[in-house]
Every structure is written in structure tokens, then in C-alpha cells.
Design a protein around this motif. Structure first.
Motif, PDB file in Angstrom:
ATOM      1  N   ILE A 162      -0.960  23.552   4.729  1.00  0.00           N
ATOM      2  CA  ILE A 162      -1.516  23.557   3.638  1.00  0.00           C
ATOM      3  C   ILE A 162      -3.085  23.469   3.778  1.00  0.00           C
ATOM      4  N   PRO A 163      -4.002  23.864   3.051  1.00  0.00           N
ATOM      5  CA  PRO A 163      -5.477  23.915   3.319  1.00  0.00           C
ATOM      6  C   PRO A 163      -6.079  22.656   3.537  1.00  0.00           C
ATOM      7  N   ILE A 164      -5.540  21.347   3.137  1.00  0.00           N
ATOM      8  CA  ILE A 164      -6.300  20.030   3.629  1.00  0.00           C
ATOM      9  C   ILE A 164      -5.871  19.818   4.842  1.00  0.00           C
ATOM     10  N   LYS A 165      -6.657  19.222   5.815  1.00  0.00           N
ATOM     11  CA  LYS A 165      -6.563  18.698   7.096  1.00  0.00           C
ATOM     12  C   LYS A 165      -5.553  17.337   7.231  1.00  0.00           C
ATOM     13  N   ALA A 166      -5.263  16.671   5.996  1.00  0.00           N
ATOM     14  CA  ALA A 166      -4.401  15.519   6.317  1.00  0.00           C
ATOM     15  C   ALA A 166      -3.214  15.571   6.843  1.00  0.00           C
ATOM     16  N   HIS A 167      -2.760  14.810   7.503  1.00  0.00           N
ATOM     17  CA  HIS A 167      -1.308  14.818   8.574  1.00  0.00           C
ATOM     18  C   HIS A 167      -0.330  15.343   7.472  1.00  0.00           C
ATOM     19  N   HIS A 168       0.384  16.428   8.298  1.00  0.00           N
ATOM     20  CA  HIS A 168       1.668  16.740   6.997  1.00  0.00           C
ATOM     21  C   HIS A 168       2.660  17.408   7.783  1.00  0.00           C
ATOM     22  N   LYS A 169       3.940  17.550   7.686  1.00  0.00           N
ATOM     23  CA  LYS A 169       4.782  18.291   8.241  1.00  0.00           C
ATOM     24  C   LYS A 169       5.450  19.241   7.302  1.00  0.00           C
ATOM     25  N   LYS A 170       5.499  19.075   6.061  1.00  0.00           N
ATOM     26  CA  LYS A 170       5.780  19.934   5.045  1.00  0.00           C
ATOM     27  C   LYS A 170       5.394  19.750   3.706  1.00  0.00           C
ATOM     28  N   ALA A 171       5.338  20.705   2.742  1.00  0.00           N
ATOM     29  CA  ALA A 171       4.621  20.617   1.462  1.00  0.00           C
ATOM     30  C   ALA A 171       5.334  21.667   0.484  1.00  0.00           C
ATOM     31  N   GLY A 303       1.587  -8.898  -5.862  1.00  0.00           N
ATOM     32  CA  GLY A 303       1.157  -8.264  -4.527  1.00  0.00           C
ATOM     33  C   GLY A 303      -0.396  -9.027  -4.052  1.00  0.00           C
ATOM     34  N   LYS A 304      -0.866  -8.339  -3.131  1.00  0.00           N
ATOM     35  CA  LYS A 304      -1.998  -8.570  -2.327  1.00  0.00           C
ATOM     36  C   LYS A 304      -3.342  -8.609  -3.209  1.00  0.00           C
ATOM     37  N   SER A 305      -4.383  -8.984  -2.706  1.00  0.00           N
ATOM     38  CA  SER A 305      -5.500  -9.076  -3.327  1.00  0.00           C
ATOM     39  C   SER A 305      -5.909  -7.747  -3.748  1.00  0.00           C
ATOM     40  N   THR A 306      -6.313  -7.342  -4.891  1.00  0.00           N
ATOM     41  CA  THR A 306      -6.725  -6.046  -5.562  1.00  0.00           C
ATOM     42  C   THR A 306      -7.802  -5.218  -4.661  1.00  0.00           C
ATOM     43  N   ILE A 307      -8.817  -6.068  -4.371  1.00  0.00           N
ATOM     44  CA  ILE A 307      -9.829  -5.305  -3.627  1.00  0.00           C
ATOM     45  C   ILE A 307      -9.342  -4.777  -2.403  1.00  0.00           C
ATOM     46  N   ASP A 308      -8.027  -5.326  -1.838  1.00  0.00           N
ATOM     47  CA  ASP A 308      -7.701  -4.818  -0.554  1.00  0.00           C
ATOM     48  C   ASP A 308      -7.022  -3.405  -0.658  1.00  0.00           C
ATOM     49  N   HIS A 309      -6.727  -3.082  -2.147  1.00  0.00           N
ATOM     50  CA  HIS A 309      -6.349  -1.651  -2.081  1.00  0.00           C
ATOM     51  C   HIS A 309      -7.230  -0.740  -2.111  1.00  0.00           C
ATOM     52  N   TYR A 310      -8.496  -1.227  -2.569  1.00  0.00           N
ATOM     53  CA  TYR A 310      -9.425   0.009  -2.506  1.00  0.00           C
ATOM     54  C   TYR A 310      -9.921  -0.021  -1.129  1.00  0.00           C
ATOM     55  N   LYS A 311      -9.753  -1.049  -0.485  1.00  0.00           N
ATOM     56  CA  LYS A 311     -10.222  -0.924   1.118  1.00  0.00           C
ATOM     57  C   LYS A 311      -9.123  -0.239   2.054  1.00  0.00           C
ATOM     58  N   ALA A 312      -7.826  -0.081   1.600  1.00  0.00           N
ATOM     59  CA  ALA A 312      -6.780   0.807   1.982  1.00  0.00           C
ATOM     60  C   ALA A 312      -7.359   2.187   1.898  1.00  0.00           C
ATOM     61  N   LEU A 313      -7.673   2.338   0.698  1.00  0.00           N
ATOM     62  CA  LEU A 313      -7.904   3.727   0.197  1.00  0.00           C
ATOM     63  C   LEU A 313      -9.205   4.338   1.055  1.00  0.00           C
ATOM     64  N   GLN A 314     -10.096   3.333   1.309  1.00  0.00           N
ATOM     65  CA  GLN A 314     -11.372   3.610   2.157  1.00  0.00           C
ATOM     66  C   GLN A 314     -10.987   3.863   3.600  1.00  0.00           C
ATOM     67  N   ASP A 315     -10.101   3.108   4.116  1.00  0.00           N
ATOM     68  CA  ASP A 315      -9.888   3.340   5.451  1.00  0.00           C
ATOM     69  C   ASP A 315      -8.953   4.738   5.496  1.00  0.00           C
ATOM     70  N   PHE A 316      -8.120   5.083   4.606  1.00  0.00           N
ATOM     71  CA  PHE A 316      -7.467   6.394   4.521  1.00  0.00           C
ATOM     72  C   PHE A 316      -8.745   7.672   4.546  1.00  0.00           C
ATOM     73  N   ALA A 317      -9.581   7.364   3.701  1.00  0.00           N
ATOM     74  CA  ALA A 317     -10.511   8.574   3.385  1.00  0.00           C
ATOM     75  C   ALA A 317     -11.358   8.634   4.761  1.00  0.00           C
ATOM     76  N   GLU A 318     -11.627   7.395   5.605  1.00  0.00           N
ATOM     77  CA  GLU A 318     -12.508   7.451   6.869  1.00  0.00           C
ATOM     78  C   GLU A 318     -11.634   8.262   7.748  1.00  0.00           C
ATOM     79  N   ALA A 319     -10.175   7.778   7.852  1.00  0.00           N
ATOM     80  CA  ALA A 319      -9.429   8.663   8.878  1.00  0.00           C
ATOM     81  C   ALA A 319      -9.179   9.919   8.922  1.00  0.00           C
ATOM     82  N   GLN A 320      -8.930  10.533   7.588  1.00  0.00           N
ATOM     83  CA  GLN A 320      -8.594  11.710   7.194  1.00  0.00           C
ATOM     84  C   GLN A 320      -9.560  12.690   6.728  1.00  0.00           C
ATOM     85  N   ILE A 321     -10.844  12.181   6.202  1.00  0.00           N
ATOM     86  CA  ILE A 321     -11.646  13.039   5.532  1.00  0.00           C
ATOM     87  C   ILE A 321     -12.838  12.773   6.253  1.00  0.00           C
TER      88      ILE A 321
END
Length: 508
Positions: A162-171, A303-321
Motif C-alpha cells: 500500500i502507498p503508506i509507509k506504516a508497517h503492514h503485511k496485508k491490506a 479505562g485509562k485517563s483520556t489524555i493518555d489516548h491522545y498521547k498514544a496517537l502522538q506516539d504512533f504518529a511520531e514512530a510511523q509518520i
């Protein structure tokens, strides 16, 4: 805006930066043909369709129009709603599974046609929708879903690349889907509806439906909207009509970051097959390309503190994008039904003049259009090929009965758990912009300390069915883990099914 990799302090939806016409509050009783409650994609589209046919319409919203779920969407116009078509074939049969796909694609065509007809510059553009996985466990599921696509005649492709560079095995690619700017589109529909005679009212809260000769919507201020038909388009039905909707749905939240990346966006709309969900699409912000990074689904108030969900998305974006700047952050809430099909139609078998649309499972850009068209057709006596599929009176034994029991067991657990939980943190030890749950005069109480060091104290018992709300640090709200009601830190209702605010407690 200064460039920053830090999360913005306050949540704000990029879509809501668009100027929207404001409307007055309802100050008197009125008579119309159709009363619509809810100023999102469903209500506004229905008002537009009905007003064009010279139907006398009044639309009310508890706050501002387009400031609920519709104003906080990811705005993908797609029939690819996760791995669902194999499941739908098994539970409902090929014919109904195909009807679901056709309903979504008809909604996409409607948006494109109306945008052209009214010359709406809403950034509509066709994109492929892509489910991808980096997990061996999901490869077989994608292959099975591809077979379902083939059975239903869905134009698609199973690929390793797929065009995006995120880690993938099948789409799995669903061809010819789309994305747009929802507020730019819907604000024009609202304006057109008003031109054709519809009346819009903001800051007007509906609390009940009353019956005499005709149904009447009762507002919190005691005004009546007498009408032939009532359309409950308020996300969670403010009126139940003995449809038992709180027991047939559960609420989930998801989170969005709008970021500037070091990488150019390669096209397409993406979502992971596995949890935690990661979803991507592009958007133009101030003329420059940005990425929307979406995900972190969880049940509201749990679940966990909701601000942590934003931080998890930020970590993903830093690593993949790679992140240069975080421009906006926001979140949305939606409802999932027992069988994953929305409830669209008469609110119950007994009440044939009150209609409901709910349970879009985060895919409201298409299902919202479907709902508006189905219900306006029913009101006008027109046949609609999708009305039976989405009827709220359906109740499939598989999988609905098992989910019915599971959802209500979860509600009971949180009802009891919340009564027992509180912290021993003292109010004096609270930091600015923080909250705690404690006890005041024997009552479970929620206390928020704002930036000016003022305290805001509320009784944490949800006014819907008595569950105990929990603090949402990401949005600064009190959220109910049972049925998804949300309240501001001052106790005002932000999302139903609750109708009354939390009781305020005065600190001595």
C-alpha cells in the motif's frame, strides 16, 4: 500558531473553524408538519429534503448546530466499516449484506451530487479505503473479508503493498470511496433548508414527547412544538418511546490528532484491522496538507485517563509518520447497536409518528445520510429499499441476545462499582486544571479546579439512571460509563441520554 509537538492544551475540532450561521432560541409554542430534534448530519439533511418538498419543518438543537458528533467526525465517506461484510452475510444473509453496502454507496453518491448541484466547495474527493494489518492473526480475516466483497460484487483488491509507509503485511482496498469537509457541506444544506421555509432553533433542549391529537415535542422551557411527525435525530434518543434504547446500545469514544508531518501524504484512507485502532486520512488546513490520525476506541467513562489516548496517537504518529506540529486535537462519541446495524425508523412498533436514527458505530457520514433519506421517505409515504433493513423493531437472536445480556451486565457492574469508589485526595491538594472524586457531606462528589483556581463541585450521580460518572481529563468532562451521558465540569448536559444536569454542590 507557533509550531509545537506538544498536544494543544484544549480540544478543538478543525471542522468547527468554519463560520456557521447562528439561529435563535425557541421562545414560543409552534405548529409544524415535522419536528426534528438534533442539528447534525441527520437532522439537517432531513430538514433540507423535507423543506424542498414544501413540508413545514422546525429543527431544534440543545446547543449549536453541527457541534455534536458531526462536528467532531473524521469525515470519511465510505462503505468500508471495518471487517463487517463476512459477519453480515453470516448473520443476515447475502441480500441484506449487499443492501447495507448499497445504502452506504447511495449516500456517497448523494453527497457528491448535492455538492455539484449546489456548487458546494466542501473538498469532496474520491479516495480508496484501505484496511491493513501488521498482525499474522488478521491476514486470514482480510482474506475472508475479500471473499465476502467478491460475493457481494464490491470492487476491491487484496494486496501486500500500500502507498503508506506504516508497517503492514496485508491490506484490503475498497475502491472509489471518498472524503470531504462535512461542515462546509452541511452548513449549505442548512441555509438551503431555511430558504425553503424550514425554521432552525439553537439552545433549545427537548425533554419529552407528549401525545394529544398529534405528538408534541416538549422543551425544557415548557414550549410545545406540535407536529404530525417527530424525528429524533439527537444522536442518543432523548425520548425512548419504550424502545429500550439504553439497553440496546453502548457508547464508545475515539480520538483525533491533526498534524503536520515531515512526509507527504500518499493518498487513500486507512484503518488497521487490529486493536488499538489506527486510522489515517489527509486534510487541507490553511492551504497546507495535514494528516488526521485517529483511533484509541474505548467505552465512554471507562479505562485509562483520556489524555493518555491522545498521547498514544502522538506516539504512533511520531514512530510511523514523523511529526512537525500538532495543530488540533478532538474526540467524538458514537453508539453501537446489538447487531452493528443502525436503528433507523419508527421508534417503536406502537408509535408510528415518532422516528429515530441512532447507532451509527462511528460511520455517520454515510449512515446519517441513509437515515435522513429513509425517514423522510417514510414520512412522505414513499418506498425506500433500505427501510426494513434498519428498522429498530428488528431483534436478531444471533448475535443480539448474547450482546443484550453482556451489555446490561457491564452496566450493572459499573453501577455498583461507582457507588463504592472514591479517592481520599483532599480538594486543597488539587492542581490547576485537575479533578478528583471525593465525598462531601457523605455524598460522592466530583471537584474540578480550573486555571483561575476556582472549584467546581458536582454530585457524580448521573441523572439518567443513577450510575456514577468519571472524570475525562482529555475533554474536561464528567462521563457516564453505563450509557454514555456526558456533562461539563459545571454539570451541564453535553450528550444524552441524560436530560437533567448534575446537581451542583456548594463548597463551604
Amino acid at each position: 500558531m507557533a509550531e509545537s509537538k506538544e498536544l494543544p492544551q484544549f480540544p478543538e475540532s478543525y471542522w468547527r473553524k468554519t463560520d456557521i450561521e447562528s439561529y435563535p432560541k425557541l421562545e414560543e409554542g409552534i405548529k409544524v408538519d415535522v419536528g426534528i430534534v438534533g442539528g447534525g448530519i441527520v437532522g439537517i439533511t432531513a430538514a433540507y429534503l423535507l423543506a424542498k418538498q414544501n413540508v413545514k419543518v422546525a429543527l431544534i438543537d440543545a446547543g449549536e448546530i453541527l457541534n455534536g458528533t458531526t462536528g467532531h467526525t473524521t469525515a470519511k465517506i465510505t462503505a468500508q466499516h471495518g471487517l463487517i461484510y463476512d459477519e453480515f452475510i453470516k448473520h443476515f444473509g447475502e441480500e441484506k449484506a449487499k443492501l447495507y453496502y448499497e445504502a452506504q454507496m447511495n449516500a456517497k453518491d448523494f453527497i457528491e451530487e448535492i455538492a455539484k448541484e449546489l456548487s458546494i466547495d466542501c473538498e469532496f474527493e474520491e479516495q480508496d479505503a484501505i484496511i491493513y494489518t501488521n498482525s499474522d492473526d488478521y491476514i486470514t480475516q482480510l482474506e475472508t473479508e475479500k471473499k465476502a466483497y467478491d460475493t457481494l460484487g464490491i470492487e476491491s483488491e487484496l494486496t501486500d503493498t500500500i502507498p503508506i509507509k506504516a508497517h503492514h503485511k496485508k491490506a484490503l482496498i475498497m475502491k472509489k470511496q471518498a472524503q470531504y469537509h462535512p461542515i462546509k457541506f452541511l452548513k449549505v444544506l442548512a441555509e438551503e433548508a431555511v430558504k425553503h421555509g424550514a425554521k432552525f432553533y439553537e439552545n433549545t433542549t427537548a425533554i419529552d414527547v407528549e401525545y394529544n391529537k398529534h405528538p408534541a415535542i416538549i422543551t425544557r422551557d415548557g414550549h410545545r412544538i406540535i407536529c404530525k411527525n417527530v424525528f429524533v435525530a439527537s444522536h442518543f434518543p432523548f425520548y425512548d418511546g419504550q424502545g429500550f434504547y439504553p439497553t440496546r446500545m453502548y457508547a464508545e469514544r475515539a480520538y483525533v490528532l491533526a498534524i503536520k508531518s515531515k512526509k507527504n501524504y500518499p493518498g487513500g484512507m486507512y484503518i488497521t484491522a487490529e486493536e488499538p485502532t489506527r486510522s489515517l486520512r489527509s486534510v487541507k488546513i490553511d492551504g497546507e496538507e495535514a494528516w488526521l490520525v485517529i483511533g484509541e476506541n474505548h467505552k465512554t467513562g471507562q479505562g485509562k485517563s483520556t489524555i493518555d489516548h491522545y498521547k498514544a496517537l502522538q506516539d504512533f504518529a511520531e514512530a510511523q509518520i514523523g511529526v512537525e506540529e500538532i495543530l488540533y486535537r478532538w474526540s467524538a462519541q458514537d453508539l453501537t447497536t446489538l447487531d452493528k446495524l443502525p436503528y433507523i425508523g419508527r421508534i417503536s412498533e406502537e408509535e408510528d409518528t415518532v422516528f429515530v436514527a441512532t447507532g451509527f458505530r462511528k460511520w455517520g457520514m454515510t449512515n446519517g445520510i441513509v437515515a435522513a433519506r429513509v425517514i423522510t421517505d417514510i414520512i412522505q409515504g414513499n418506498d425506500n429499499p433500505f427501510s426494513e433493513l434498519f428498522s429498530p423493531s428488528r431483534f436478531q437472536a444471533d448475535p443480539s441476545l448474547r450482546k443484550f445480556a453482556r451489555i446490561n451486565a457491564d452496566v450493572a457492574k459499573h453501577l455498583i462499582k461507582g457507588k463504592l469508589e472514591f479517592t481520599d485526595q483532599t480538594i486543597k491538594s488539587l492542581s490547576k486544571d485537575d479533578a478528583t472524586v471525593t465525598r462531601i457531606n457523605g455524598k460522592r462528589a466530583g471537584v474540578y479546579k480550573d486555571q483561575e483556581e476556582n472549584f467546581h463541585c458536582v454530585d457524580t450521580t448521573c441523572t439518567h439512571m443513577g450510575c456514577e460518572v468519571e472524570w475525562n481529563s482529555g475533554e474536561r468532562t464528567w462521563d457516564c460509563p453505563c450509557h454514555g451521558s456526558r456533562f461539563s465540569y459545571t454539570g451541564e448536559v453535553m450528550e444524552g441520554p441524560a436530560k437533567r444536569p448534575l446537581e451542583r454542590i456548594e463548597l463551604e
